[in-house]
Design an enzyme around this catalytic site. Structure first.
Site, short mmCIF file in Angstrom:
data_model
loop_
_atom_site.label_atom_id
_atom_site.label_comp_id
_atom_site.label_asym_id
_atom_site.label_seq_id
_atom_site.Cartn_x
_atom_site.Cartn_y
_atom_site.Cartn_z
N ASN A 212 1.01 -1.04 0.34
CA ASN A 212 -0.14 -0.18 0.08
C ASN A 212 0.71 1.25 -0.42
O ASN A 212 2.09 0.86 0.06
CB ASN A 212 -1.13 -0.16 1.21
CG ASN A 212 -0.12 0.08 2.49
OD1 ASN A 212 0.69 0.95 2.68
ND2 ASN A 212 -0.42 -1.05 3.04
N LYS A 345 -10.93 -3.64 18.90
CA LYS A 345 -9.57 -4.01 19.13
C LYS A 345 -8.65 -4.20 20.26
O LYS A 345 -7.88 -4.70 20.71
CB LYS A 345 -8.28 -3.30 18.72
CG LYS A 345 -9.56 -2.71 16.73
CD LYS A 345 -8.04 -2.96 15.99
CE LYS A 345 -8.11 -2.98 14.38
NZ LYS A 345 -7.22 -3.02 13.14
N1 CTP Z 1 -3.54 -2.84 12.08
C1 CTP Z 1 -2.53 -3.89 12.89
N2 CTP Z 1 -2.43 -4.62 12.89
C2 CTP Z 1 -3.64 -5.31 11.09
C3 CTP Z 1 -4.35 -4.52 11.12
C4 CTP Z 1 -4.25 -3.24 11.00
O1 CTP Z 1 -2.10 -3.84 14.06
N3 CTP Z 1 -3.50 -6.51 10.43
C5 CTP Z 1 -2.95 -1.46 13.30
C6 CTP Z 1 -3.27 -0.70 12.26
O2 CTP Z 1 -1.69 -0.21 12.65
C7 CTP Z 1 -3.62 0.79 13.26
C8 CTP Z 1 -4.68 0.27 13.39
O3 CTP Z 1 -4.29 -1.06 13.38
O4 CTP Z 1 -3.13 1.08 14.49
C9 CTP Z 1 -6.11 0.36 12.75
O5 CTP Z 1 -6.35 0.61 11.06
P1 CTP Z 1 -6.51 0.27 9.81
O6 CTP Z 1 -6.72 -0.23 8.07
O7 CTP Z 1 -7.30 2.04 10.24
O8 CTP Z 1 -8.19 -0.67 10.61
P2 CTP Z 1 -9.01 -2.63 10.17
O9 CTP Z 1 -7.81 -2.81 10.97
O10 CTP Z 1 -7.91 -2.22 8.14
O11 CTP Z 1 -9.59 -2.05 9.50
P3 CTP Z 1 -11.15 -1.35 8.47
O12 CTP Z 1 -9.27 -1.74 7.77
O13 CTP Z 1 -12.38 -2.08 8.88
O14 CTP Z 1 -10.97 -0.18 8.65
#
Ligand code: CTP
Length: 404
Positions: A212, A345
């Site tokens: 990404n 979370k």
């Molecule tokens: N995060 C993580 N591990 C993952 C996905 C996300 O540690 N596999 C953490 C990111 O570092 C961030 C937070 O979770 O601090 C939220 O990330 P975000 O991309 O906003 O959320 P998602 O969990 O991907 O949820 P969604 O895609 O449903 O918005």
């Protein structure tokens, strides 16, 4: 910037030693005094006369020199400095530092010093990549030795790759930020922090991956800000162009699973900040060999979900950091979605940011944050990612109260 600072510069025997002459000038221009130790190898590349002329100080070369020991014993030499800087740091001197060998003036001073040490590595790409050098570097960094560079590009040996001495001005900036960081208050000293940053790469086959657009700017700035306030900080970073922040132990990984493992290995910690844009999914199976076209229709890419690092740290039994902070990248209903994410979370705080197209947050230089805790929502004005990092670090320090 460096007014009154005393730097002991160790010039080791690498072709980049000629750049240390310019380094002496730039450091002195900023008000530092520079005293130099020239190794036997270093003296093959630059003359003691040039070093003495530029530093306007006596140059120290020999361990068993009666005059030197009379004027200034090697112990005093190693202590009468605010920072010991090794530039260029060859593979050899790093190996000897790691092993504690002290068979010349430079290594003896490095072993005898009670002052912070910074190395600016410079060597051939294969020597830099060699497991022995990387193991020595890891040993030194674990002991708190700071590092600037190396850069990559054309090397003097005709090869191309990592191993170039960092640009002189980058070394100067690293020295400046070291003194900057050690100047202010250190309310987080005695605390340990883990920060995740950057994107993750999820392999499709040995040459292709899913990624990404995350730059790692925000996470790297947070790690630097926590370290500046005194926290012993580990930064677990996916592939990013951001330089390793000063005073931070950086673990470079590629995939989400590697990031999770590195975070758990770095426990225990008081603070965890998950700023990485972890890929939500990875290919269910990475092909062992490069996938070929073979004239067929493209194979469908089956995906599977990655571990959620923020959630697993938040829910880690017995080992949960006292304060776990996550980010929420949202494109609509920013605060409401982020509040739900915080609860789901199990983290303590969420920094919600709007990453809708046009905001320029992803990869950009600034960020508009809403800090969401169990009780409150704070709206922060739009500010640079460094300012966000500074403000977050201050908030974290306030939450912990007095230093440990
Ligand atoms: N995060 C993580 N591990 C993952 C996905 C996300 O540690 N596999 C953490 C990111 O570092 C961030 C937070 O979770 O601090 C939220 O990330 P975000 O991309 O906003 O959320 P998602 O969990 O991907 O949820 P969604 O895609 O449903 O918005």
């Amino acid at each position: 910037m460096l007014e009154g600072k005393r730097i002991l510069l160790v010039i080791a025997g690498g072709i980049a030693a000629y750049k240390s002459l310019d380094l002496i000038r730039r450091l002195r221009e900023r008000g530092a005094s520079v005293r130099c130790i020239l190794t036997k190898g270093g003296a093959e590349f630059v003359t003691p006369l040039a070093v003495a002329a530029l530093s306007e100080e006596k140059v120290y070369q020999h361990l068993f020199s009666l005059t030197d020991e009379n004027e200034m014993g090697h112990i005093r030499l190693s202590r009468e400095a605010d920072l010991v800087l090794v530039a260029p740091a060859t593979a050899d001197i790093m190996a000897r530092m790691a092993a504690g060998i002290c068979d010349d003036l430079a290594t003896t001073a490095l072993l005898a010093t009670d002052k912070p040490v910074m190395v600016a590595p410079s060597m051939n790409v294969m020597m830099w990549g060699h497991l022995a050098t990387q193991a020595n570097l890891a040993t030194l960094e674990k002991r708190g030795v700071l590092r600037v560079g190396p850069g990559s590009g054309d090397l003097a040996c005709g090869e191309v790759g990592s191993g170039r001495l960092a640009e002189v001005m980058d070394i100067v900036r690293a020295v400046e930020s070291f003194f900057d960081a050690s100047a202010g208050p250190r309310p987080l000293s005695g605390r340990r922090a883990i920060v995740t940053s950057g994107p993750t790469w999820e392999a499709i086959d040995p040459v292709r991956y899913i990624a990404n657009r995350s730059s790692g700017k925000q996470g790297h700035a947070i790690a630097a800000a926590l370290a500046k306030l005194g926290a012993e900080t580990v930064l677990v970073s996916g592939p990013s162009r951001e330089p390793d922040p000063q005073g931070v132990r950086v673990i470079h990984i590629e995939s989400a699973r590697e990031m999770r493992d590195a975070c758990f290995t770095a426990l225990p910690a008081d603070i965890a900040v998950c700023a990485a844009a972890v890929a939500d999914w990875r290919p269910a199976e990475a092909a062992g060999q490069k996938m070929k076209k073979n004239g067929d229709a493209p194979a469908p890419l089956a995906l599977t979900e990655n571990p959620d690092i923020l959630a697993s740290l938040s829910q880690a039994e017995n080992r949960r950091p006292r304060l776990v902070v996550g980010f929420a990248a949202e494109t609509e209903n920013v605060v409401a979605y982020a509040q739900a994410k915080r609860a789901r979370k199990g983290c303590d705080w969420i920094l919600a940011n709007d990453v809708a197209p046009g905001t320029g947050t992803f990869g950009g230089a600034s960020n508009t944050i809403h800090l969401i805790t169990a009780e409150t929502v704070e709206d922060w004005p739009t500010m640079s990612k460094e300012a966000v990092a500074g403000r977050l670090a201050e908030r974290i320090a306030a939450a912990f109260g007095r230093p440990a």
